[in-house]
Design a protein around this motif. Structure first.
Motif, PDB file in Angstrom:
ATOM      1  N   ALA A   1       0.812  -1.216   0.000  1.00  0.00           N
ATOM      2  CA  ALA A   1       0.000   0.000   0.000  1.00  0.00           C
ATOM      3  C   ALA A   1       0.846   1.268   0.000  1.00  0.00           C
ATOM      4  O   ALA A   1       0.303   2.371   0.090  1.00  0.00           O
ATOM      5  N   ASN A   2       2.158   1.130  -0.106  1.00  0.00           N
ATOM      6  CA  ASN A   2       3.027   2.295  -0.224  1.00  0.00           C
ATOM      7  C   ASN A   2       2.717   2.985  -1.548  1.00  0.00           C
ATOM      8  O   ASN A   2       2.992   2.451  -2.618  1.00  0.00           O
TER       9      ASN A   2
ATOM     10  N   ALA B   1     -15.354  11.798  10.696  1.00  0.00           N
ATOM     11  CA  ALA B   1     -14.331  10.833  10.257  1.00  0.00           C
ATOM     12  C   ALA B   1     -14.383  10.600   8.756  1.00  0.00           C
ATOM     13  O   ALA B   1     -13.370  10.273   8.132  1.00  0.00           O
ATOM     14  N   LEU B   2     -15.555  10.761   8.157  1.00  0.00           N
ATOM     15  CA  LEU B   2     -15.721  10.469   6.740  1.00  0.00           C
ATOM     16  C   LEU B   2     -14.940  11.434   5.862  1.00  0.00           C
ATOM     17  O   LEU B   2     -14.618  11.110   4.713  1.00  0.00           O
ATOM     18  N   THR B   3     -14.647  12.611   6.380  1.00  0.00           N
ATOM     19  CA  THR B   3     -13.833  13.578   5.633  1.00  0.00           C
ATOM     20  C   THR B   3     -12.463  13.775   6.275  1.00  0.00           C
ATOM     21  O   THR B   3     -11.473  13.967   5.569  1.00  0.00           O
ATOM     22  N   ASP B   4     -12.406  13.710   7.605  1.00  0.00           N
ATOM     23  CA  ASP B   4     -11.141  13.970   8.295  1.00  0.00           C
ATOM     24  C   ASP B   4     -10.106  12.894   7.997  1.00  0.00           C
ATOM     25  O   ASP B   4      -8.936  13.197   7.723  1.00  0.00           O
ATOM     26  N   THR B   5     -10.506  11.625   8.038  1.00  0.00           N
ATOM     27  CA  THR B   5      -9.548  10.542   7.807  1.00  0.00           C
ATOM     28  C   THR B   5      -8.996  10.559   6.380  1.00  0.00           C
ATOM     29  O   THR B   5      -7.768  10.444   6.197  1.00  0.00           O
ATOM     30  N   PRO B   6      -9.829  10.717   5.344  1.00  0.00           N
ATOM     31  CA  PRO B   6      -9.250  10.859   3.995  1.00  0.00           C
ATOM     32  C   PRO B   6      -8.283  12.034   3.884  1.00  0.00           C
ATOM     33  O   PRO B   6      -7.241  11.912   3.212  1.00  0.00           O
ATOM     34  N   LYS B   7      -8.598  13.156   4.537  1.00  0.00           N
ATOM     35  CA  LYS B   7      -7.680  14.303   4.495  1.00  0.00           C
ATOM     36  C   LYS B   7      -6.333  13.945   5.110  1.00  0.00           C
ATOM     37  O   LYS B   7      -5.275  14.348   4.606  1.00  0.00           O
ATOM     38  N   GLN B   8      -6.354  13.198   6.218  1.00  0.00           N
ATOM     39  CA  GLN B   8      -5.091  12.792   6.850  1.00  0.00           C
ATOM     40  C   GLN B   8      -4.283  11.878   5.940  1.00  0.00           C
ATOM     41  O   GLN B   8      -3.062  12.014   5.833  1.00  0.00           O
ATOM     42  N   ILE B   9      -4.963  10.928   5.300  1.00  0.00           N
ATOM     43  CA  ILE B   9      -4.253  10.003   4.414  1.00  0.00           C
ATOM     44  C   ILE B   9      -3.614  10.759   3.257  1.00  0.00           C
ATOM     45  O   ILE B   9      -2.464  10.505   2.880  1.00  0.00           O
ATOM     46  N   ILE B  10      -4.349  11.720   2.700  1.00  0.00           N
ATOM     47  CA  ILE B  10      -3.793  12.520   1.604  1.00  0.00           C
ATOM     48  C   ILE B  10      -2.621  13.362   2.097  1.00  0.00           C
ATOM     49  O   ILE B  10      -1.583  13.463   1.427  1.00  0.00           O
ATOM     50  N   ALA B  11      -2.754  13.962   3.272  1.00  0.00           N
ATOM     51  CA  ALA B  11      -1.679  14.796   3.819  1.00  0.00           C
ATOM     52  C   ALA B  11      -0.434  13.973   4.116  1.00  0.00           C
ATOM     53  O   ALA B  11       0.695  14.402   3.852  1.00  0.00           O
ATOM     54  N   ASN B  12      -0.629  12.763   4.672  1.00  0.00           N
ATOM     55  CA  ASN B  12       0.499  11.894   5.024  1.00  0.00           C
ATOM     56  C   ASN B  12       1.020  11.101   3.828  1.00  0.00           C
ATOM     57  O   ASN B  12       2.119  10.573   3.876  1.00  0.00           O
ATOM     58  N   GLN B  13       0.187  10.985   2.775  1.00  0.00           N
ATOM     59  CA  GLN B  13       0.507  10.115   1.640  1.00  0.00           C
ATOM     60  C   GLN B  13       0.835   8.705   2.126  1.00  0.00           C
ATOM     61  O   GLN B  13       1.740   8.034   1.643  1.00  0.00           O
ATOM     62  N   SER B  14       0.029   8.260   3.086  1.00  0.00           N
ATOM     63  CA  SER B  14       0.262   6.943   3.694  1.00  0.00           C
ATOM     64  C   SER B  14      -0.982   6.527   4.461  1.00  0.00           C
ATOM     65  O   SER B  14      -1.748   7.379   4.926  1.00  0.00           O
ATOM     66  N   VAL B  15      -1.165   5.205   4.628  1.00  0.00           N
ATOM     67  CA  VAL B  15      -2.243   4.697   5.461  1.00  0.00           C
ATOM     68  C   VAL B  15      -1.752   4.389   6.871  1.00  0.00           C
ATOM     69  O   VAL B  15      -2.512   3.886   7.697  1.00  0.00           O
ATOM     70  N   GLN B  16      -0.509   4.712   7.153  1.00  0.00           N
ATOM     71  CA  GLN B  16       0.042   4.506   8.488  1.00  0.00           C
ATOM     72  C   GLN B  16       0.075   5.826   9.249  1.00  0.00           C
ATOM     73  O   GLN B  16       0.075   6.908   8.672  1.00  0.00           O
TER      74      GLN B  16
ATOM     75  N   ALA C   1      -9.777  -0.037   4.236  1.00  0.00           N
ATOM     76  CA  ALA C   1     -10.254  -0.102   2.855  1.00  0.00           C
ATOM     77  C   ALA C   1      -9.254   0.539   1.906  1.00  0.00           C
ATOM     78  O   ALA C   1      -9.026   0.038   0.790  1.00  0.00           O
ATOM     79  N   THR C   2      -8.642   1.636   2.331  1.00  0.00           N
ATOM     80  CA  THR C   2      -7.663   2.318   1.482  1.00  0.00           C
ATOM     81  C   THR C   2      -6.414   1.464   1.288  1.00  0.00           C
ATOM     82  O   THR C   2      -5.859   1.393   0.182  1.00  0.00           O
ATOM     83  N   ALA C   3      -5.970   0.803   2.352  1.00  0.00           N
ATOM     84  CA  ALA C   3      -4.808  -0.086   2.240  1.00  0.00           C
ATOM     85  C   ALA C   3      -5.077  -1.191   1.224  1.00  0.00           C
ATOM     86  O   ALA C   3      -4.230  -1.503   0.371  1.00  0.00           O
ATOM     87  N   LYS C   4      -6.273  -1.773   1.287  1.00  0.00           N
ATOM     88  CA  LYS C   4      -6.612  -2.840   0.338  1.00  0.00           C
ATOM     89  C   LYS C   4      -6.709  -2.300  -1.088  1.00  0.00           C
ATOM     90  O   LYS C   4      -6.266  -2.951  -2.046  1.00  0.00           O
ATOM     91  N   ALA C   5      -7.276  -1.104  -1.218  1.00  0.00           N
ATOM     92  CA  ALA C   5      -7.420  -0.519  -2.553  1.00  0.00           C
ATOM     93  C   ALA C   5      -6.057  -0.218  -3.172  1.00  0.00           C
ATOM     94  O   ALA C   5      -5.801  -0.543  -4.336  1.00  0.00           O
ATOM     95  N   LEU C   6      -5.165   0.402  -2.406  1.00  0.00           N
ATOM     96  CA  LEU C   6      -3.841   0.737  -2.928  1.00  0.00           C
ATOM     97  C   LEU C   6      -3.051  -0.520  -3.281  1.00  0.00           C
ATOM     98  O   LEU C   6      -2.295  -0.538  -4.264  1.00  0.00           O
ATOM     99  N   ALA C   7      -3.233  -1.555  -2.482  1.00  0.00           N
ATOM    100  CA  ALA C   7      -2.500  -2.801  -2.754  1.00  0.00           C
ATOM    101  C   ALA C   7      -2.885  -3.404  -4.098  1.00  0.00           C
ATOM    102  O   ALA C   7      -2.085  -4.115  -4.719  1.00  0.00           O
ATOM    103  N   GLN C   8      -4.111  -3.105  -4.548  1.00  0.00           N
ATOM    104  CA  GLN C   8      -4.525  -3.606  -5.861  1.00  0.00           C
ATOM    105  C   GLN C   8      -3.602  -3.097  -6.978  1.00  0.00           C
ATOM    106  O   GLN C   8      -3.385  -3.784  -7.969  1.00  0.00           O
ATOM    107  N   GLY C   9      -3.095  -1.874  -6.789  1.00  0.00           N
ATOM    108  CA  GLY C   9      -2.291  -1.251  -7.840  1.00  0.00           C
ATOM    109  C   GLY C   9      -0.801  -1.346  -7.621  1.00  0.00           C
ATOM    110  O   GLY C   9      -0.028  -0.676  -8.326  1.00  0.00           O
ATOM    111  N   ALA C  10      -0.384  -2.166  -6.656  1.00  0.00           N
ATOM    112  CA  ALA C  10       1.046  -2.279  -6.377  1.00  0.00           C
ATOM    113  C   ALA C  10       1.795  -2.796  -7.592  1.00  0.00           C
ATOM    114  O   ALA C  10       1.419  -3.813  -8.196  1.00  0.00           O
ATOM    115  N   LYS C  11       2.838  -2.098  -7.968  1.00  0.00           N
ATOM    116  CA  LYS C  11       3.658  -2.515  -9.109  1.00  0.00           C
ATOM    117  C   LYS C  11       4.499  -3.728  -8.750  1.00  0.00           C
ATOM    118  O   LYS C  11       4.954  -3.858  -7.613  1.00  0.00           O
TER     119      LYS C  11
END
Length: 211
Positions: free
Chosen positions: A118-119, A166-181, A199-209
């Motif tokens: 998910a990196n 949480a529905l808006t705050d958590t996505p903002k944090q993920i975008i700001a951190n560029q990470s799900v950690q 859910a975001t970790a699973k979604a990003l993992a789909q596109g892992a190169k």
């Protein structure tokens, strides 16, 4: 009392951790203190309280809170152990709750194991969707990745009935951190926040190169 834990949380969030901890030290604490102590970074105290309730009717909630605390402290192997304890239990107030607890534990374990994939720096450009279990049921997200960065992230479907921040705050944090950690759960909404992270970790993992 449980209400006293909420008051301690108020002191902490207003910037006075000493007052909060003064209310939590040297007492037989209610089970909801596990989450607050974890949020404050007092991990050993959180685990001590969790273990007091290990054989109680709230063991599922306690083990999930302990797992979340350890996960936020980046003690990932230990977090998985506590999530696994949820899966090993065969009790809950009813079957619906047991299914929900198990789903949260499984998805948290899966998300931790997907952290490398998910990196976002290693995710191909595109739009990815996935879901996880929130407080009231499935929660779905869509994340857009461009040039190794999360360009947008939004919750596209959910059944949550409270703590909408949480529905808006958590996505903002993920975008700001560029990470799900290292994402802080929105006050009172850890379950919803964690569902978005999972859910975001699973979604990003789909596109892992492929490396």
């Amino acid at each position: 009392s449980p209400g006293g834990v909420h008051l301690a949380e108020c002191y902490w969030r207003l910037g006075n951790k000493d007052m909060a901890m003064g209310m939590l030290r040297g007492k037989m604490l209610p089970w909801n203190a596990v989450k607050l102590l974890g949020d404050m970074g007092e991990i050993e105290d959180a685990l001590r309280v969790a273990n007091v309730y290990a054989k109680s009717q709230v063991a599922n909630e306690v083990f999930l809170s302990a797992g979340d605390a350890l996960r936020n402290a980046n003690r990932l192997d230990e977090a998985i152990e506590y999530y696994q304890r949820v899966l090993d239990l065969d009790t809950a107030r009813n079957e619906e709750y047991k299914q929900r607890f198990d789903a949260r534990a499984k998805e948290s374990i899966e998300a931790i194991r997907l952290f490398d994939k998910a990196n976002v720096a290693n995710v191909a450009d595109g739009s990815y969707r996935d879901s996880s279990t929130g407080y009231n049921g499935p929660l779905e997200i869509e994340v857009q990745v461009m040039s190794g960065k999360v360009e947008s992230l939004k919750v596209t479907s959910h059944s949550e009935k409270q703590f909408y921040a949480a529905l808006t705050d958590t996505p903002k944090q993920i975008i700001a951190n560029q990470s799900v950690q290292d994402i802080d759960g929105t006050s009172g909404a850890t379950i919803t926040s964690q569902a978005i992270v999972n859910a975001t970790a699973k979604a990003l993992a789909q596109g892992a190169k492929q490396q």
